[in-house]
Design a protein around this motif. Structure first.
Motif, PDB file in Angstrom:
ATOM      1  N   GLU A 273      -1.493   7.476   4.294  1.00  6.70           N
ATOM      2  CA  GLU A 273      -2.552   6.983   3.401  1.00  6.70           C
ATOM      3  C   GLU A 273      -3.535   8.105   3.063  1.00  6.70           C
ATOM      4  O   GLU A 273      -4.002   8.222   1.941  1.00  6.70           O
ATOM      5  CB  GLU A 273      -3.325   5.828   4.061  1.00  6.70           C
ATOM      6  CG  GLU A 273      -2.556   4.512   4.137  1.00  6.70           C
ATOM      7  CD  GLU A 273      -2.185   3.939   2.771  1.00  6.70           C
ATOM      8  OE1 GLU A 273      -2.905   4.174   1.794  1.00  6.70           O
ATOM      9  OE2 GLU A 273      -1.135   3.270   2.698  1.00  6.70           O
TER      10      GLU A 273
ATOM     11  N   ASP B 134      -8.450   4.907   0.866  1.00  7.93           N
ATOM     12  CA  ASP B 134      -8.784   3.808  -0.038  1.00  7.93           C
ATOM     13  C   ASP B 134      -8.255   2.467   0.432  1.00  7.93           C
ATOM     14  O   ASP B 134      -8.825   1.420   0.143  1.00  7.93           O
ATOM     15  CB  ASP B 134      -8.207   4.093  -1.437  1.00  7.93           C
ATOM     16  CG  ASP B 134      -8.878   5.310  -2.058  1.00  7.93           C
ATOM     17  OD1 ASP B 134      -9.983   5.672  -1.587  1.00  7.93           O
ATOM     18  OD2 ASP B 134      -8.304   5.889  -2.997  1.00  7.93           O
ATOM     19  N   SER B 135      -7.156   2.480   1.157  1.00 10.99           N
ATOM     20  CA  SER B 135      -6.533   1.218   1.556  1.00 10.99           C
ATOM     21  C   SER B 135      -7.082   0.695   2.885  1.00 10.99           C
ATOM     22  O   SER B 135      -6.602  -0.309   3.395  1.00 10.99           O
ATOM     23  CB  SER B 135      -5.028   1.424   1.697  1.00 10.99           C
ATOM     24  OG  SER B 135      -4.791   2.417   2.680  1.00 10.99           O
TER      25      SER B 135
ATOM     26  N   PHE C  37       1.114  -4.603   5.278  1.00 13.72           N
ATOM     27  CA  PHE C  37       0.860  -3.165   5.191  1.00 13.72           C
ATOM     28  C   PHE C  37       1.820  -2.361   6.069  1.00 13.72           C
ATOM     29  O   PHE C  37       1.450  -1.319   6.610  1.00 13.72           O
ATOM     30  CB  PHE C  37      -0.590  -2.831   5.571  1.00 13.72           C
ATOM     31  CG  PHE C  37      -1.630  -3.595   4.802  1.00 13.72           C
ATOM     32  CD1 PHE C  37      -1.439  -3.883   3.451  1.00 13.72           C
ATOM     33  CD2 PHE C  37      -2.804  -4.029   5.416  1.00 13.72           C
ATOM     34  CE1 PHE C  37      -2.411  -4.591   2.728  1.00 13.72           C
ATOM     35  CE2 PHE C  37      -3.765  -4.731   4.702  1.00 13.72           C
ATOM     36  CZ  PHE C  37      -3.573  -5.019   3.361  1.00 13.72           C
TER      37      PHE C  37
ATOM     38  N   ARG D 159     -13.752   3.452   2.380  1.00 13.28           N
ATOM     39  CA  ARG D 159     -12.978   2.534   3.212  1.00 13.28           C
ATOM     40  C   ARG D 159     -12.308   3.331   4.317  1.00 13.28           C
ATOM     41  O   ARG D 159     -12.019   4.515   4.165  1.00 13.28           O
ATOM     42  CB  ARG D 159     -11.960   1.765   2.384  1.00 13.28           C
ATOM     43  CG  ARG D 159     -12.618   0.916   1.284  1.00 13.28           C
ATOM     44  CD  ARG D 159     -11.728  -0.188   0.777  1.00 13.28           C
ATOM     45  NE  ARG D 159     -11.555  -1.245   1.767  1.00 13.28           N
ATOM     46  CZ  ARG D 159     -12.420  -2.257   1.954  1.00 13.28           C
ATOM     47  NH1 ARG D 159     -13.524  -2.348   1.248  1.00 13.28           N
ATOM     48  NH2 ARG D 159     -12.167  -3.177   2.862  1.00 13.28           N
TER      49      ARG D 159
ATOM     50  N   ILE E 272       0.857  -1.175   0.000  1.00 17.14           N
ATOM     51  CA  ILE E 272       0.000   0.000   0.000  1.00 17.14           C
ATOM     52  C   ILE E 272       0.904   1.238   0.000  1.00 17.14           C
ATOM     53  O   ILE E 272       2.104   1.153   0.282  1.00 17.14           O
ATOM     54  CB  ILE E 272      -0.970   0.016   1.208  1.00 17.14           C
ATOM     55  CG1 ILE E 272      -0.212   0.003   2.530  1.00 17.14           C
ATOM     56  CG2 ILE E 272      -1.942  -1.159   1.121  1.00 17.14           C
ATOM     57  CD1 ILE E 272      -1.111   0.200   3.735  1.00 17.14           C
TER      58      ILE E 272
ATOM     59  N   GLU F 123      -8.983  -1.127   5.903  1.00 15.47           N
ATOM     60  CA  GLU F 123      -9.376  -2.530   6.004  1.00 15.47           C
ATOM     61  C   GLU F 123     -10.877  -2.709   6.210  1.00 15.47           C
ATOM     62  O   GLU F 123     -11.402  -3.781   6.021  1.00 15.47           O
ATOM     63  CB  GLU F 123      -8.607  -3.226   7.144  1.00 15.47           C
ATOM     64  CG  GLU F 123      -9.045  -2.846   8.560  1.00 15.47           C
ATOM     65  CD  GLU F 123      -8.290  -1.675   9.172  1.00 15.47           C
ATOM     66  OE1 GLU F 123      -7.150  -1.873   9.563  1.00 15.47           O
ATOM     67  OE2 GLU F 123      -8.850  -0.563   9.250  1.00 15.47           O
TER      68      GLU F 123
END
Lengths: 442, 442
Positions: A331, A216-217, A148, A281, A21, A219
């Motif tokens: 992120e 977006d990443s 990650f 997300r 990621i 969980e």
């Protein structure tokens, strides 16, 4: 800090056998960290600085809310966990250890048992309540498949606070204080974290919120009313002793729909006006629980009431994933060129690029900018290396400090430097004084 | 901090089945720490504050000497230690751990292997040298018989720095920098630490000094020339880039005899004028080593020289026992009434005792002292509890803050408060303004 005397091992090419990621890749590229074993990382100087900045903001906001800092050890006695019944219940994520005398230890994944033991040792009367103790310490969870980067490592740094109250009503106030403190904390960290009703999970309890940062990443799948994103944080002047204000801070958010997929209610979501429906997300960065007497009952953490009777205290626990936040912030805040650090957590306040460090006039202006920004407390990173212009710009962009000051020969002739805001990409040629003023005011 | 909102579980009676040294007993009595398992402690709020102050002074002095801070994890891969050959050599003090996938881990007792691995990953050229990287992290040594509280715990907090140089001559300069930095560090911590030639021990190497604080409970017998105690530290303005000054700082101490019993030379000691012979006990609080290519050879930590050849780097390591220092400082600085904190490491800058918190005029003056000392950055501890006078005085004396301000009804009538210096016991009645001024100037 002069880059030539510092240690930022930037490596553009990051090879990996897993799909990385963005935060993991950027932390490797900028030399923020190095993996030592699966899910176990060293924090190289640049990463360490960010970790410490987050730790300090978390500390200040916990202190402001009346929590008291202390520090528990990383290793715990297995016997303590047998008292609560969690030693057998916890499963293979608990790292169990045997010492040279064959005594059972474990690397703490959390500290409810230990803090309850400390509490029962010293606190005997309702007069000593309420009490909220917290620490920031390394923890370990033996994930089957760590991944990650620091987002799901095995050895991770966490702030965990524990509240002790005489009864449920008072415990709810303690809970509300942490709720408000979390909103201020995440706001200062430069991220929007949405509180969502959560399942209490293996830790137990009946009142529980997760705080999630949209990325977006993430969980978790999250569903919420866009309006919840626009509610401002309580702010610096918030009075944590004002019970009505505490309730209001919770209510003005929880009145809007917000849930992770585990708790998702499709009908409630459908009732939100279509232009306010957000499906995205999210990354969990905090989790707060009220768990009543779950630990105080089996561990006999009791105090004497005003009436002279013994009663088990009501507890709550409040976690923030400090090392995870380094990844979560990246992120939520990066572009194709690198990281974009929010001002308060940036490892350095500004970057200075000296284009011709061996030309006397150029070097003098760059030195001047460095001295002035240092004196102003902006802790600048000063690239006075003899690397070529391209790599210098690329590296500074990748590291992502809030401001860049470029000192080049043409500008110096005209009495200007180039000031660039990393987040917007805006550039302008200004005098040294104007550049310092702009950075200092930010 | 208001004492009623803080958590200092003072317990006069400390029961124990071992003979306790003063620091251990005082740390238990003042509620600075709590034992969770043999040699494993929690740092309660008061103890935590002292630990953090020491950590910060160590950090500032390391930074000043040009070392760069980072952070390595507590757990390490067993394979890394097999590379250096120390995995089998280290013995039962190493806490060996197996994870859920049956991989070998260990709780780091020190970090030579890990930092050498980090170094060889990123540093390839002599141009990147010299380099000195340090961290402050929890370590574990599985002592057979942990004792003396934090002085010989199993989980302990240590600063360890690692230098990397192209050759021995340059490595010796790195060593000298740490030598000078240690003198400044211990001086700021309020203790006199004497550097003594030491055996390199299991860590290896050929140039090594221990730094010992004199105290009756010390584990080592030490012999020295009294003159070495009077050499002043390099001081704040010391130039770490001045090689002659670095050598001089070492020479002006090492020219006087000073040795632990392991290295003791009776003839050399006898040659010291009788009135300058000191035979005492000492506590080791720091240890520095030059170990050459001991780790870089087996682990292939090599850089390219100017001539294009590969050469193994020359290394050194430099430890300070941060958690141990909390105990060592108390050993060196206490009396029959309690701890006497040196100013720079005191958990609070001053204590305020409000004798009649329910009398309006008294409370107003005490509140005023509290507000003013807080504004002056002295972080006072404010005892506004309704406890009786005796316990309040006894507790403040036991905790041992540098200054005590007592606000009583008689003094308030006369416009004075009582100011007491904990170290000397000197008391005087002065105005609030004079008291604030005296404390602020100290």
């Amino acid at each position: 800090m002069r880059l030539s005397r510092y240690f930022i091992p930037v490596t553009k090419d990051v090879s990996s056998d897993e799909k990385m990621i963005a935060s993991h890749k950027l932390m490797m590229q900028t030399g923020m960290m190095r993996q030592n074993a699966a899910g176990i990382y060293s924090w190289l100087p640049l990463g360490f600085k960010v970790l410490k900045k987050i730790e300090q903001i978390v500390r200040e906001e916990m202190d402001r809310a009346g929590a008291i800092e202390m520090l528990m050890p990383t290793l715990q006695s297995a016997d303590l966990w047998r008292e609560s019944g969690r030693y057998d219940a916890y499963g293979p994520e608990m790292l169990r250890i045997t010492d040279r005398h064959d005594r059972g230890l474990l690397y703490g994944p959390t500290n409810e048992e230990m803090i309850t033991d400390i509490f029962r040792t010293y606190v005997k009367s309702y007069k000593q309540l309420p009490l909220n103790l917290y620490h920031q310490q390394w923890k370990f969870r033996d994930e089957v498949r760590p991944r990650f980067g620091v987002m799901r490592g095995r050895e991770f740094y966490m702030k965990d606070a524990y509240s002790f109250d005489l009864d449920e009503a008072s415990a709810r106030v303690s809970y509300q204080k942490m709720f408000a403190a979390y909103l201020n904390t995440f706001n200062r960290l430069g991220v929007t974290a949405i509180p969502m009703q959560a399942d209490p999970g293996p830790i137990g309890g009946d009142l529980s919120h997760e705080f999630l940062v949209l990325a977006d990443s993430g969980e978790s799948e999250v569903y919420c009313d866009k309006a919840v994103l626009d509610v401002p944080p309580p702010g610096e002047g918030f009075d944590f002793e004002d019970h009505d204000a505490l309730i209001e801070e919770m209510e003005k958010r929880t009145k809007f729909y917000a849930a992770t997929d585990e708790k998702h209610d499709e009908a409630a979501y459908a009732a939100i006006p279509a232009d306010r429906q957000v499906k995205a997300r999210g990354i969990e960065v905090g989790h707060i629980f009220y768990f009543g007497t779950k630990y105080s009952d089996p561990m006999k953490a009791e105090v004497q009431t005003k009436e002279g009777e013994l009663t088990a205290i009501h507890g709550g626990s409040y976690g923030i994933g400090v090392s995870r936040l380094v990844g979560a912030i990246i992120e939520a805040s990066h572009d194709e060129n690198g990281i974009i650090w929010p001002d308060e957590v940036a490892p350095f306040g500004a970057g200075i690029i000296s284009m011709k460090p061996d030309a006397e006039d150029c070097a003098a202006v760059a030195d001047d900018v460095y001295a002035k920004l240092t004196a102003a407390g902006k802790d600048p990173l000063y690239d006075e290396t003899s690397d070529r212009a391209g790599p210098k710009f690329g590296r500074m962009e990748l590291i992502g400090l809030p401001w860049q000051v470029t000192v080049g020969p043409r500008g110096v002739k005209n009495g200007v430097v180039e000031l660039k805001r990393r987040a917007t990409g805006e550039k302008e040629d200004v005098s040294v004084e104007a550049a310092i003023a702009r950075i200092t005011e930010s």
